[in-house]
Design a protein around this motif. Sequence first.
Motif, PDB file in Angstrom:
ATOM      1  N   PRO A   1       0.930  -1.222  -0.033  1.00 42.02           N
ATOM      2  CA  PRO A   1      -0.167  -0.036  -0.036  1.00 42.02           C
ATOM      3  C   PRO A   1       0.768   1.241   0.084  1.00 42.02           C
ATOM      4  CG  PRO A   1      -0.806  -1.661   1.559  1.00 42.02           C
ATOM      5  CD  PRO A   1       0.491  -2.151   1.018  1.00 42.02           C
ATOM      6  N   GLY A   2       1.906   1.177   0.571  1.00 44.07           N
ATOM      7  CA  GLY A   2       2.750   2.444   0.760  1.00 44.07           C
ATOM      8  C   GLY A   2       3.484   2.629  -0.663  1.00 44.07           C
ATOM      9  N   LEU A   3       3.781   1.660  -1.364  1.00 41.30           N
ATOM     10  CA  LEU A   3       4.592   1.662  -2.523  1.00 41.30           C
ATOM     11  C   LEU A   3       3.696   2.378  -3.707  1.00 41.30           C
ATOM     12  CD1 LEU A   3       6.511  -1.582  -2.887  1.00 41.30           C
ATOM     13  CD2 LEU A   3       7.642   0.640  -2.516  1.00 41.30           C
ATOM     14  N   ILE A   4       2.388   1.789  -3.390  1.00 45.04           N
ATOM     15  CA  ILE A   4       1.073   2.051  -4.492  1.00 45.04           C
ATOM     16  C   ILE A   4       0.761   3.605  -4.188  1.00 45.04           C
ATOM     17  CG2 ILE A   4      -1.198   2.218  -5.041  1.00 45.04           C
ATOM     18  CD1 ILE A   4      -1.015  -1.193  -4.712  1.00 45.04           C
ATOM     19  N   SER A   5       0.624   4.050  -3.043  1.00 42.01           N
ATOM     20  CA  SER A   5       0.409   5.788  -2.793  1.00 42.01           C
ATOM     21  C   SER A   5       1.404   6.478  -3.256  1.00 42.01           C
ATOM     22  CB  SER A   5      -0.011   5.476  -1.429  1.00 42.01           C
ATOM     23  OG  SER A   5       0.974   5.263  -0.520  1.00 42.01           O
ATOM     24  N   THR A   6       2.789   6.147  -2.887  1.00 43.55           N
ATOM     25  CA  THR A   6       4.168   6.722  -3.281  1.00 43.55           C
ATOM     26  C   THR A   6       4.039   6.841  -4.800  1.00 43.55           C
ATOM     27  OG1 THR A   6       5.056   6.016  -1.151  1.00 43.55           O
ATOM     28  CG2 THR A   6       6.480   6.973  -3.203  1.00 43.55           C
ATOM     29  N   GLY A   7       3.751   5.668  -5.557  1.00 47.78           N
ATOM     30  CA  GLY A   7       3.798   5.581  -6.980  1.00 47.78           C
ATOM     31  C   GLY A   7       2.876   6.342  -7.463  1.00 47.78           C
ATOM     32  N   VAL A   8       1.682   6.595  -6.982  1.00 48.67           N
ATOM     33  CA  VAL A   8       0.502   7.367  -7.736  1.00 48.67           C
ATOM     34  C   VAL A   8       0.951   8.889  -7.406  1.00 48.67           C
ATOM     35  CG1 VAL A   8      -1.822   8.280  -7.096  1.00 48.67           C
ATOM     36  CG2 VAL A   8      -1.394   5.757  -6.987  1.00 48.67           C
TER      37      VAL A   8
END
Length: 293
Positions: free
Chosen positions: A208-215
């Motif tokens: 989830p942290g990777l996805i939010s940072t990627g967004v």
Amino acid sequence: MSAAPNGGGYVVRIAQLNELSQKMTYALLVLVACTVVGFPLFWMVISSFKSVGEFYITPPGFLPAQWTLQNYRALFAQTSFGTYFVNSLIVALGATFLSLIVGGLGAYSLSRFRYRSIAIFAKITLLSYMLPEVLIVIPLYVYIVKLGMADTLISLVVSNMAFTLPLTLWYMRAYFNAIPVTLEESAMVDGCTRLQALRRVVLPLALPGLISTGVFAFNHAWNEFLFALVFTSSERNKVLTLGLATWIGQDNIYSWGMLLAAAVMVTLPVLVFYLLVQRQLVVGLAGGSTKGE
């Protein structure tokens, strides 16, 4: 004897009315916010299906008198919009990928290994993100020219990655800190190397942290304008933000319908991306905001 029940019922009714008024107030605020944010987008979408003549009718019509795809066909047939779109996609995906790889590994290193003055380094990293793009664009341009990357998409990928990297480091470090080290130690006791423990144990928990940072990284690279303006000049290397900006003020004036169709096409990938990762994005942002150092 009946005064107490009546008084109690009055208090209950007052509490119910207060609760109802609060709900109505919240609903009204949400409606106003959705109208302010959503109406321009809605108008942009429906206007992109209008014919050219409808933009100059007085008074203007709200809905198209005749729905047409002419603006979209002309957009791809008469302009280099397809090239701009592909270039923006390459830059955004490349910058996001590099930011997650470099920032994720750097954040993991800062989280799991102990260095001297690591807290100061982490704060300086975040401080560098607070610098506006206009302060770093000239030094970046000098390095890009010396490296022979001027007027290339690689220069945009690297510059966007460099700008989003500090926040990626800071955010992912906080997320990795919240994952117990004992999970990795147990995996390494079972025979995993540190990289295997990172890939099989830590990264799934940090998804989830990777996805939010990627967004965040994708959205920044997709909408970035200043780096594209300074680092690129040829038509084949223009991205959407720079390409659409050059339409305004030139001798060959493009129709409003084409501009609105282009705006819809620019908005669509980001909107689809957000919808696909909405649940993970909410979890990642909530986790990153509540998990400590």
